[in-house]
Design an enzyme around this catalytic site. Structure first.
Site, PDB file in Angstrom:
ATOM      1  N   TYR A 144       0.851  -1.196   0.000  1.00  0.00           N
ATOM      2  CA  TYR A 144       0.000   0.000   0.000  1.00  0.00           C
ATOM      3  C   TYR A 144       0.878   1.233   0.000  1.00  0.00           C
ATOM      4  O   TYR A 144       1.833   1.325   0.779  1.00  0.00           O
ATOM      5  CB  TYR A 144      -0.900  -0.003   1.234  1.00  0.00           C
ATOM      6  N   ASP A 239       9.193   2.789   0.223  1.00  0.00           N
ATOM      7  CA  ASP A 239       8.116   3.440   0.959  1.00  0.00           C
ATOM      8  C   ASP A 239       8.270   3.033   2.427  1.00  0.00           C
ATOM      9  O   ASP A 239       7.882   1.943   2.822  1.00  0.00           O
ATOM     10  CB  ASP A 239       6.758   3.011   0.396  1.00  0.00           C
ATOM     11  N   LYS A 267       3.720   8.713   9.315  1.00  0.00           N
ATOM     12  CA  LYS A 267       3.458   8.077  10.601  1.00  0.00           C
ATOM     13  C   LYS A 267       4.440   8.554  11.695  1.00  0.00           C
ATOM     14  O   LYS A 267       4.296   9.678  12.149  1.00  0.00           O
ATOM     15  CB  LYS A 267       3.401   6.564  10.411  1.00  0.00           C
TER      16      LYS A 267
HETATM   17  C1  LIG Z   1      -0.014   4.552   5.786  1.00  0.00           C
HETATM   18  C2  LIG Z   1       0.807   4.331   4.567  1.00  0.00           C
HETATM   19  C3  LIG Z   1       0.806   5.229   3.493  1.00  0.00           C
HETATM   20  C4  LIG Z   1      -0.156   6.375   3.419  1.00  0.00           C
HETATM   21  O1  LIG Z   1       0.054   7.326   4.407  1.00  0.00           O
HETATM   22  P1  LIG Z   1      -1.152   8.318   4.802  1.00  0.00           P
HETATM   23  O2  LIG Z   1      -0.522   9.252   5.770  1.00  0.00           O
HETATM   24  O3  LIG Z   1      -2.237   7.467   5.352  1.00  0.00           O
HETATM   25  O4  LIG Z   1      -1.563   9.004   3.542  1.00  0.00           O
HETATM   26  C5  LIG Z   1       1.705   5.015   2.472  1.00  0.00           C
HETATM   27  N1  LIG Z   1       2.547   3.984   2.478  1.00  0.00           N
HETATM   28  C6  LIG Z   1       2.575   3.099   3.486  1.00  0.00           C
HETATM   29  C7  LIG Z   1       3.568   1.978   3.462  1.00  0.00           C
HETATM   30  C8  LIG Z   1       1.686   3.224   4.562  1.00  0.00           C
HETATM   31  O5  LIG Z   1       1.672   2.299   5.520  1.00  0.00           O
END
Ligand SMILES: *Cc1c(COP(=O)(O)O)cnc(C)c1O
Length: 422
Positions: A144, A239, A267
């Site tokens: 994701y 990511d 995060k």
């Molecule tokens: C949570 C997440 C995102 C998206 O971040 P948001 O702040 O919710 O837009 C992107 N990549 C990874 C791996 C994530 O866990």
């Protein structure tokens, strides 16, 4: 357990907000029942509007590595608020946070602050396209990367089929330039790279996947991605929105020893506020406006309150050198409790997932993860909740251990696991 106020609020929320929530997984759709509404949270505890208290292993889906409302973070935020909430002009805090990120994470030379992980990955992909002059990207099924159009894609059935969007409202044209490979499967990547020679701007990957449950990379997989991208003039994007500052101060780059050309953070880096970042090699990041032709901007980017929460959180992580050892060790205890009940457990540091599937199998990719028994997970989730323990309301989310989860609370959780897994 009395949940009258939460129920009433959810009823009203559903009339005013689509599905009653501002992010879909919060609706508890996968586990039945209704979400509780939060009154406040402190340390390992989250307390709902009816006064029920839960040990929280969701930790706001990742940011809460120190537990909730760490006194130093709250104090710093309160103080900075008094100076004003937003200026749309540079502040010293932005420079300090950028310096902290570049210090903690090897190979990050310059970094841009944004407001969400979605924005960070979307922007990093745009930079990769601008830098290489190529359009296509490769992502992995079950990884994701936020909800931007081009990244809400996974292969329909197998990687050779045409890519189709996961979401309504995403034009097929966007999906067409997003190729999907199988996580931990080198051959699937090699084939896509060969078929699209000279056209792939970037491979974007969760270096330790944590959005199909936790799925660590197989030995050599990240090294392979590093090599094949270098051979093809393709950029590698890690990511690290979950793994950054979670697996180690230097994130997955430090944890695995492999680094990418661009890394995205979110995060934890925002310390509980809406802040994220992307950065990497200076020559690549120099493509970003105003230095280069890749446009990316934000009214609230580098917001002083969010930046302060981020700085304070990172400083605590840097000063308290025992923290990663502690949270990893506690996660190991939970891992053992799940394994005793015969579940398949994947763990990387303080991130773990217990998969409800018959023993002897392993989960190395999305297809494996999809084989698990979601009904059994829902039963476990609800039994844990009854025992005052809040784990993510989905089989495909990680369990997050924070520094606020004391050994005593971990032992209590292990006992609850023994009772809750059939
Ligand atoms: C949570 C997440 C995102 C998206 O971040 P948001 O702040 O919710 O837009 C992107 N990549 C990874 C791996 C994530 O866990």
């Amino acid at each position: 357990m009395n949940t009258a106020k939460s129920q009433q609020l959810f009823g009203k929320a559903k009339e005013l907000i689509p599905g009653g929530v501002n992010s879909p997984v919060r609706a508890f759709g996968a586990v039945g029942g209704q979400p509780f509404f939060v009154e406040r949270a402190q340390g390992p505890w989250i307390i709902d509007v009816d006064g029920n208290r839960y040990i929280d292993y969701v930790c706001s889906w990742g940011p809460g590595i120190l537990g909730h409302a760490h006194p130093r973070v709250i104090e710093a935020v309160k103080k900075v608020c008094e100076k004003g909430l937003t200026f749309g002009a540079p502040t010293a805090g932005e420079v300090e946070l950028a310096e902290l990120i570049c210090t903690c994470v090897p190979h990050i030379e310059t970094v841009r602050l944004v407001s969400s992980g979605t924005e960070a990955v979307m922007s990093a992909v745009r930079v990769a396209r601008g830098y290489t002059g190529r359009d296509k990207i490769i992502k992995f099924e079950g990884n994701y990367h936020g909800h931007s159009d081009g990244l809400l894609v996974k292969a329909g059935s197998g990687l050779m089929t045409q890519s189709v969007p996961d979401s309504a409202g995403v034009p097929a044209g966007y999906a067409a330039s997003t190729l999907t490979a199988v996580y931990n499967d080198e051959e699937s990547v090699r084939r896509l790279m060969e078929e699209n020679r000279g056209q792939v701007a970037a491979i974007v990957v969760e270096p330790v996947a944590a959005n199909m449950g936790v799925v660590p990379p197989k030995k050599g997989f990240l090294e392979f991605l590093r090599q094949i991208t270098e051979e093809n003039g393709t950029l590698l994007i890690f990511d690290e929105v979950i793994t950054g500052f979670r697996l180690a101060l230097g994130g997955a780059a430090e944890y695995t020893g492999v680094h990418a050309d661009l890394h995205t953070f979110g995060k934890i880096v925002g310390g509980g506020m809406p802040l994220a970042a992307y950065g990497g090699r200076r020559d690549i990041m120099s493509c970003v406006a105003p230095l280069g032709g890749v446009y990316q901007a934000g009214t609230l980017s580098g917001n002083p309150v969010a930046v302060t929460a981020g700085i304070t959180t990172l400083k605590i992580l840097m000063e308290d050198t025992g923290i990663y050892e502690r949270i990893d060790r506690r996660a190991t205890k939970l891992e053992a409790a799940f394994k005793e009940k015969g579940l398949i457990v994947n763990r990387a540091g303080s991130l773990l997932s217990a998969f409800f599937m018959s023993a002897g199998r392993c989960v190395a990719n999305y297809e494996d993860a999809c084989r698990c028994d979601r009904g059994a997970f829902a039963d476990y989730f609800n039994r844990m909740l009854e025992r005052g323990i809040y784990v993510a309301p989905s089989q495909f989310e990680a369990m997050f251990v924070s520094d606020a989860h004391s050994d005593e609370l971990i032992d209590r959780t292990c006992r609850a696991i023994k009772e809750s897994v059939e």
